[in-house]
Design an enzyme around this catalytic site. Sequence first.
Site, PDB file in Angstrom:
ATOM      1  N   ASN A 117       0.831  -1.198   0.000  1.00 13.44           N
ATOM      2  CA  ASN A 117       0.000   0.000   0.000  1.00 13.44           C
ATOM      3  C   ASN A 117       0.867   1.249   0.000  1.00 13.44           C
ATOM      4  OD1 ASN A 117      -0.496   1.958   2.475  1.00 13.44           O
ATOM      5  ND2 ASN A 117       0.215  -0.007   3.306  1.00 13.44           N
ATOM      6  N   ASN A 171      -3.223   7.734  16.577  1.00 15.98           N
ATOM      7  CA  ASN A 171      -1.971   7.548  15.832  1.00 15.98           C
ATOM      8  C   ASN A 171      -1.637   8.863  15.129  1.00 15.98           C
ATOM      9  OD1 ASN A 171      -0.528   6.889  13.148  1.00 15.98           O
ATOM     10  ND2 ASN A 171      -0.273   5.005  14.317  1.00 15.98           N
ATOM     11  N   CYS A 196       6.813   5.715   8.160  1.00 16.94           N
ATOM     12  CA  CYS A 196       5.875   5.665   7.046  1.00 16.94           C
ATOM     13  C   CYS A 196       6.612   5.546   5.723  1.00 16.94           C
ATOM     14  CB  CYS A 196       5.013   6.916   7.015  1.00 16.94           C
ATOM     15  SG  CYS A 196       3.743   6.901   8.249  1.00 16.94           S
ATOM     16  N   ILE A 246       6.123  -4.347  14.090  1.00 18.19           N
ATOM     17  CA  ILE A 246       6.771  -3.488  13.113  1.00 18.19           C
ATOM     18  C   ILE A 246       5.716  -2.823  12.237  1.00 18.19           C
ATOM     19  CG2 ILE A 246       8.884  -4.861  13.056  1.00 18.19           C
ATOM     20  CD1 ILE A 246       7.848  -6.166  10.453  1.00 18.19           C
ATOM     21  N   ASN A 247       6.104  -1.675  11.672  1.00 16.09           N
ATOM     22  CA  ASN A 247       5.320  -1.103  10.598  1.00 16.09           C
ATOM     23  C   ASN A 247       5.667  -1.875   9.326  1.00 16.09           C
ATOM     24  OD1 ASN A 247       3.659   0.622   9.111  1.00 16.09           O
ATOM     25  ND2 ASN A 247       4.360   2.434  10.216  1.00 16.09           N
ATOM     26  N   GLY A 307       0.997  -8.088   5.905  1.00 15.54           N
ATOM     27  CA  GLY A 307       0.403  -9.407   5.748  1.00 15.54           C
ATOM     28  C   GLY A 307       1.317 -10.520   6.232  1.00 15.54           C
ATOM     29  N   GLY A 344       2.432  -7.074  12.654  1.00 18.18           N
ATOM     30  CA  GLY A 344       3.077  -7.384  11.387  1.00 18.18           C
ATOM     31  C   GLY A 344       2.733  -8.785  10.941  1.00 18.18           C
ATOM     32  N   GLY A 345       1.636  -8.926  10.195  1.00 26.40           N
ATOM     33  CA  GLY A 345       1.274 -10.206   9.621  1.00 26.40           C
ATOM     34  C   GLY A 345       0.531 -11.159  10.526  1.00 26.40           C
ATOM     35  N   GLY A 367      -3.914  -6.086  11.599  1.00 31.36           N
ATOM     36  CA  GLY A 367      -4.172  -5.118  10.556  1.00 31.36           C
ATOM     37  C   GLY A 367      -4.657  -5.717   9.260  1.00 31.36           C
TER      38      GLY A 367
END
Length: 303
Positions: A69, A99, A129, A190-191, A216, A242-243, A264
């Site tokens: 994304n 956030n 980001c 993690i991001n 993912g 994270g996933g 997420g």
Amino acid sequence: MADLSVKIAGIPFKNPVIAASGCYGFGLEYEDFYPLERLGGVSLKGLTLEKRPGNPPPRIAETPAGMLNSVGLQNPGVDDFLDKELPKIAGQDVVRIANIAGKTAEDYRELALRLQEAPVDLLEVNISCPNVREGGAAFGASCEGAAAVTRAVRQAARQPVIVKLSPNVTDIASIAKAVESEGADGISLINTLLGMRIDIERRRPVLHNNTGGLSGPAIFPVAVRMVWQAARAVSIPVIGLGGIASAEDAIEMMMAGASAVQVGEACFHDPYAPVKIIEGMNAWLDSHQIERISDITGTVQPW
């Protein structure tokens, strides 16, 4: 029933499952599926000082075991959020996490000031980001940048401060220590990982921004490794993400050192994923005769 309650930076959560920022809107988008109070918390859509339209499309693409994304922090701006969005969720029995992201340390400080009296329980400071061309990535990529933003927010914030770390670094433990030293009350990681795909027929990147954040199940092993490293480096609470797509994933992340988890990308293909994970964690604890979920945090035994 096991005791699923946890505490992060002094804030009690009824269970350790939090909807991740950017994947859950401002919370009420999922209310048609189940009450938000089923969750431990909601990390709300990332906020900036001014309204952001985000990046031009295409800005989302599927990949094997995940997605890319480059949405670009599309959001209505903090003032519109306070006036229109926050009142809708303020009365919900769920921990609310705001956030925030900015281009400068002063932006982050100003956001913390504007949120001082808002009915949010925690601030999650997004210094990572990879899907915007300016701002977060530079802060999250160095100890100095991460520390500067943390310091600015900590001086202004009324709420506990959680700093969301980038995986796009060589030494995650050093970044974690840097934000802890400047007063962070916790970290989340993690991001997304920075990634890219190419349409070979058009010979163009699949995303208009060329690169984007990979999320993912594909990134889950990286997330577990980094959570384990960060948790061993700091004494403040760690939120792992994270996933995560199953109760087993969430338990694994907590064994690596997380006190809570965020879900997420899984919400996009199964809106019920967070609730299923909560129920599955409870069933696993019961089957292993473990009374409290907090008892499994950091229990991995390295060889």
